[in-house]
Enzyme design. Structure first.
Site, PDB file in Angstrom:
ATOM      1  N   HIS A 137       0.837  -1.205   0.000  1.00 45.88           N
ATOM      2  CA  HIS A 137       0.000   0.000   0.000  1.00 45.88           C
ATOM      3  C   HIS A 137       0.869   1.251   0.000  1.00 45.88           C
ATOM      4  CE1 HIS A 137      -3.198   2.664   2.065  1.00 45.88           C
ATOM      5  NE2 HIS A 137      -3.377   2.664   0.762  1.00 45.88           N
ATOM      6  N   ASN A 187      -5.352   4.369   7.433  1.00 46.43           N
ATOM      7  CA  ASN A 187      -6.747   4.743   7.171  1.00 46.43           C
ATOM      8  C   ASN A 187      -7.683   4.361   8.311  1.00 46.43           C
ATOM      9  OD1 ASN A 187      -6.448   6.129   4.804  1.00 46.43           O
ATOM     10  ND2 ASN A 187      -6.611   4.305   3.528  1.00 46.43           N
TER      11      ASN A 187
HETATM   12  P1  NAD Z   1      -7.056   5.863 -11.030  1.00 48.45           P
HETATM   13  O1  NAD Z   1      -8.506   5.924 -11.331  1.00 48.45           O
HETATM   14  O2  NAD Z   1      -6.237   7.088 -11.155  1.00 48.45           O
HETATM   15  O3  NAD Z   1      -6.388   4.743 -11.970  1.00 48.45           O
HETATM   16  C1  NAD Z   1      -6.922   3.469 -12.132  1.00 48.45           C
HETATM   17  C2  NAD Z   1      -6.439   2.953 -13.484  1.00 48.45           C
HETATM   18  O4  NAD Z   1      -6.748   1.580 -13.570  1.00 48.45           O
HETATM   19  C3  NAD Z   1      -7.112   3.657 -14.665  1.00 48.45           C
HETATM   20  O5  NAD Z   1      -6.118   4.149 -15.534  1.00 48.45           O
HETATM   21  C4  NAD Z   1      -7.908   2.535 -15.332  1.00 48.45           C
HETATM   22  O6  NAD Z   1      -7.952   2.662 -16.742  1.00 48.45           O
HETATM   23  C5  NAD Z   1      -7.102   1.327 -14.917  1.00 48.45           C
HETATM   24  N1  NAD Z   1      -7.826   0.074 -14.988  1.00 48.45           N
HETATM   25  C6  NAD Z   1      -9.104  -0.176 -14.701  1.00 48.45           C
HETATM   26  N2  NAD Z   1      -9.369  -1.494 -14.881  1.00 48.45           N
HETATM   27  C7  NAD Z   1      -8.218  -2.068 -15.286  1.00 48.45           C
HETATM   28  C8  NAD Z   1      -7.851  -3.386 -15.623  1.00 48.45           C
HETATM   29  N3  NAD Z   1      -8.731  -4.380 -15.558  1.00 48.45           N
HETATM   30  N4  NAD Z   1      -6.579  -3.620 -15.990  1.00 48.45           N
HETATM   31  C9  NAD Z   1      -5.678  -2.619 -16.033  1.00 48.45           C
HETATM   32  N5  NAD Z   1      -5.975  -1.341 -15.722  1.00 48.45           N
HETATM   33  C10 NAD Z   1      -7.228  -1.076 -15.346  1.00 48.45           C
HETATM   34  O7  NAD Z   1      -6.959   5.235  -9.578  1.00 48.45           O
HETATM   35  P2  NAD Z   1      -5.785   5.427  -8.498  1.00 48.45           P
HETATM   36  O8  NAD Z   1      -6.087   6.629  -7.669  1.00 48.45           O
HETATM   37  O9  NAD Z   1      -4.467   5.278  -9.149  1.00 48.45           O
HETATM   38  O10 NAD Z   1      -6.063   4.166  -7.547  1.00 48.45           O
HETATM   39  C11 NAD Z   1      -5.703   2.865  -7.937  1.00 48.45           C
HETATM   40  C12 NAD Z   1      -5.696   1.965  -6.728  1.00 48.45           C
HETATM   41  O11 NAD Z   1      -4.808   2.491  -5.746  1.00 48.45           O
HETATM   42  C13 NAD Z   1      -7.043   1.809  -6.040  1.00 48.45           C
HETATM   43  O12 NAD Z   1      -7.132   0.498  -5.537  1.00 48.45           O
HETATM   44  C14 NAD Z   1      -6.944   2.807  -4.895  1.00 48.45           C
HETATM   45  O13 NAD Z   1      -7.787   2.462  -3.805  1.00 48.45           O
HETATM   46  C15 NAD Z   1      -5.487   2.659  -4.514  1.00 48.45           C
HETATM   47  N6  NAD Z   1      -4.896   3.814  -3.820  1.00 48.45           N
HETATM   48  C16 NAD Z   1      -5.165   5.082  -4.249  1.00 48.45           C
HETATM   49  C17 NAD Z   1      -4.571   6.157  -3.580  1.00 48.45           C
HETATM   50  C18 NAD Z   1      -4.822   7.573  -4.034  1.00 48.45           C
HETATM   51  O14 NAD Z   1      -4.551   8.505  -3.248  1.00 48.45           O
HETATM   52  N7  NAD Z   1      -5.282   7.802  -5.263  1.00 48.45           N
HETATM   53  C19 NAD Z   1      -3.705   5.925  -2.495  1.00 48.45           C
HETATM   54  C20 NAD Z   1      -3.424   4.616  -2.121  1.00 48.45           C
HETATM   55  C21 NAD Z   1      -4.033   3.569  -2.794  1.00 48.45           C
END
Ligand code: NAD
Length: 491
Positions: A137, A187
Site C-alpha cells: 500500500h 486509514n
Molecule cells: P485511477 O482511477 O487514477 O487509476 C486506475 C487505473 O486503472 C485507470 O487508468 C484505469 O484505466 C485502470 N484500470 C481499470 N481497470 C483495469 C484493468 N482491468 N486492468 C488494467 N488497468 C485497469 O486510480 P488510483 O487513484 O491510481 O487508484 C488505484 C488503486 O490504488 C485503487 O485500488 C486505490 O484504492 C489505490 N490507492 C489510491 C490512492 C490515491 O490517493 N489515489 C492511495 C493509495 C491507494
C-alpha cells in the site's frame, strides 16, 4: 529480491504511474498495463517528465526500461515477475487482474495489491496462488511519500511479505508491517482526526476554522477540515464509510451527517470550489478571531507540577511563584489579581473544574503536543469575561487563544486521545506493532509524532482519563477505552 526482477504495474492512473516511476528509478525493467491507450500515453509522458528532472539519463533511455501494454497477455512473460496492481478499487476487478497475471506469468510470480480498503485476504482467496498475494500500500504521491504498508493476508507466505518489505526498503521507502484488517494502519487510526473534528462542529462547539487553527497551532501540518477539503469530502467520506462497514458499523468509525450533506450538495472541497470552505476565485480559508488579550499579568502562582504550564509560563517570562504541593487538586496556574485558575484539560469541563474549586473561575486550556512550540490553543471558561486575562498571559508566550464551548477534552486533547485509543486497539488486535503504527502515522499522515509517542509523553493515565470523561459525558461506545491502555494507565 534484486533490481533485476521485472515489475509489471497494472493500472496507469495516479498510483500506477507513481509506482512505475519509483520502480524504474530503482533500476527495474517495468511493464505498465492499462486497457486505456490514453492513460498509457499520459503515464509515459508524466513519468518521463518527472524523471527528466532527477534522472535525465533514465528519462532519455525510457524506451529501453518501460514498456506499455493494453493487456497483461502482451507483456514479456518472465516467471519471476512482481505484479503490482493499482486498478480501480473493486474486488472483482482486482481478482480478475491477478487471475490473468497468474495465468500469464505462472505460479512463481508475486502478486502485490495497492488496495486501500479491500481485504488482502479476500483478494488472495480469488486467485490460484493466495500464498503469493501481498498488500503493497503506497501513498499519494508515490515518489514523495515515504511509507509503504506491507500487508499480509491470512494465507500470505511470510517469506513473500519479507521479500516485498525488503524490496520497498531498497526503493527508499519505510515499511510498516500490517495484518490484513480494515483500513490497515493509517486509514484506520486516522479516522478520529476527522471524526472528532466533525463532531465538534456538528455540536457547534467550534467552527471548522477554529478547529483547523488550533490543530495547526499544536503542530499538525494541516487542520482536519482543510485536509478533508483537499482530499475531497467524497473520497474522505467513502473511506470512513468503508472502514465503518468493515468494522460492522462500530460507532468509532461512524460517518458524519454534516460531511454527508456536503457530499450530497456536491461540495467536495477544493476540486469543486466549495467544501467546508469556499475556494471560489482562489479565496483561501480566513483566519478565525482569537480572544483579545487584556495585557500581561505581573505574576502567576503555579500550583503543583505540570510540564505544559511550566513551559508556557517560562515562554511568557512572567514572574512565577511555584507552590509544589497542589493538595490533591490538579496542577494549575492562578492569576492572583482576578483569581482566575488555569488548568490543562484532563477531560473535565471548566464548569466541573470550577465546582471542584468552590466556584472559582476556571479556564481550561487544551493540551499541547510540544508546549515549547505551540502557537495557538483552544480554551473554555466557567465564567464569561475571564478569557481575556488568560489570553494576555498566553500572548506573552506567543500563543493565541481561541474560545470553544465547554466540552470534555476541548479539541486537540480529545482528538489525540481518540486516535491514541485506536492505535492501542490496532496493536491489541495484533494488526501491527506500536513502532510500526507510529512510523505509519508519522509518514502516512505527517503527524508531528506517532500516537504511542504522545501517549508516552502525556502519560497513559491522562489519555485514559480523557477517554473516560468523554465516555461519561456521551455514553457512546466510540469512547470505550482500550484494555491495554487501561492496564498501562493503572499499572
Ligand atoms: P485511477 O482511477 O487514477 O487509476 C486506475 C487505473 O486503472 C485507470 O487508468 C484505469 O484505466 C485502470 N484500470 C481499470 N481497470 C483495469 C484493468 N482491468 N486492468 C488494467 N488497468 C485497469 O486510480 P488510483 O487513484 O491510481 O487508484 C488505484 C488503486 O490504488 C485503487 O485500488 C486505490 O484504492 C489505490 N490507492 C489510491 C490512492 C490515491 O490517493 N489515489 C492511495 C493509495 C491507494
Amino acid at each position: 529480491m534484486t533490481t533485476t526482477i521485472p515489475i509489471c504495474v497494472v493500472g496507469a492512473g495516479t498510483m500506477g504511474r507513481g509506482i512505475a516511476q519509483v520502480a524504474l528509478a530503482a533500476g527495474h525493467r517495468v511493464s505498465l498495463v492499462d486497457p486505456q491507450e490514453d492513460q498509457l500515453h499520459a503515464a509515459r509522458h508524466e513519468i518521463s517528465k518527472r524523471l527528466a528532472r532527477r534522472r535525465p539519463e533514465l528519462a532519455a533511455a525510457l524506451g529501453e526500461h518501460l514498456g506499455t501494454f493494453t493487456s497483461i497477455d502482451a507483456t514479456p512473460p518472465d516467471s519471476d515477475t512482481l505484479v503490482i496492481e493499482a486498478v480501480l478499487e473493486s474486488l472483482d476487478v482486482k481478482t480478475a487482474v491477478f487471475q490473468d497475471a497468474a495465468a500469464h506469468f505462472g505460479h512463481g510470480c508475486i502478486l502485490a495489491t495497492n488496495t486501500s480498503s479491500l481485504s488482502v485476504t479476500a483478494i488472495a482467496a480469488g486467485t490460484p496462488v493466495p500464498e503469493r498475494v501481498v498488500g503493497m500500500h503506497f501513498f499519494n504521491p508515490v515518489p514523495v511519500m515515504k511509507l509503504v504498508e506491507v500487508v499480509s493476508g491470512v494465507q500470505t507466505d511470510p517469506a513473500i511479505a519479507d521479500q516485498i518489505a525488503d524490496l520497498a526498503t531498497s526503493w527508499g521507502k519505510q515499511v510498516a508491517r500490517v495484518k490484513s484488517a480494515p483500513g490497515f494502519i493509517v486509514n484506520r487510526v486516522a479516522r478520529g482526526f476527522y471524526g472528532e473534528a466533525l463532531r465538534l462542529v456538528e455540536e457547534q462547539v467550534s467552527s471548522p476554522a477554529t478547529v483547523d487553527e488550533v490543530m495547526r497551532g499544536a503542530g499538525f501540518r494541516m487542520g482536519p477540515f482543510e485536509l478533508m477539503d483537499l482530499i475531497g469530502n467524497d473520497v474522505n467520506a467513502a473511506v470512513t464509510r468503508s472502514v465503518w462497514t468493515a468494522f460492522n458499523f462500530d460507532p468509532r468509525f461512524e460517518p458524519s451527517r454534516i460531511q454527508d450533506e456536503l457530499v450530497a450538495a456536491g461540495h467536495y472541497g477544493r476540486k469543486r470550489g466549495h467544501g467546508f470552505y469556499s475556494y471560489v476565485d482562489d479565496t483561501q480559508p480566513g483566519k478565525p478571531v482569537a480572544v483579545p488579550a487584556s495585557g500581561t499579568p505581573d505574576k502567576v502562582i503555579l500550583t503543583g507540577d505540570c510540564a505544559q504550564l511550566s513551559t508556557l509560563l517560562s515562554r511568557s517570562a512572567v514572574d512565577v511563584d511555584h507552590i509544589s504541593d497542589s493538595d490533591g487538586a490538579s496542577p494549575s496556574a492562578t492569576l492572583p489579581n482576578d483569581g482566575i485558575v488555569v488548568v490543562v484539560t484532563r477531560g473535565l469541563t471548566a464548569h466541573q473544574e470550577s465546582a471542584a474549586r468552590d466556584g472559582a473561575p476556571v479556564v481550561v486550556i487544551d493540551r499541547c503536543i510540544d508546549a515549547g512550540a505551540a502557537t495557538s490553543i483552544a480554551a473554555a471558561t466557567s465564567h464569561p469575561e475571564t478569557l481575556t486575562g488568560v489570553a494576555g498571559l498566553l500572548a506573552a508566550a506567543g500563543v493565541d487563544v481561541y474560545e470553544v464551548d465547554d466540552v470534555p477534552g476541548l479539541v486537540v486533547a480529545r482528538t489525540l486521545a481518540v486516535i491514541a485509543n485506536e492505535a492501542w486497539e490496532t496493536a491489541l488486535h495484533g494488526v501491527a506493532t506500536p513502532d510500526d503504527i507510529d512510523v505509519a502515522m508519522e509518514l502516512g499522515t505527517n503527524y508531528p509524532v506517532g500516537p504511542f509517542a504522545w501517549t508516552r509523553d502525556w502519560g497513559p493515565s491522562t489519555v485514559l482519563e480523557l477517554l473516560d470523561q468523554l465516555w461519561s459525558t456521551y455514553h457512546d461506545t466510540r469512547y470505550r477505552a482500550n484494555r491495554l491502555l487501561r492496564s498501562a494507565a493503572t499499572s
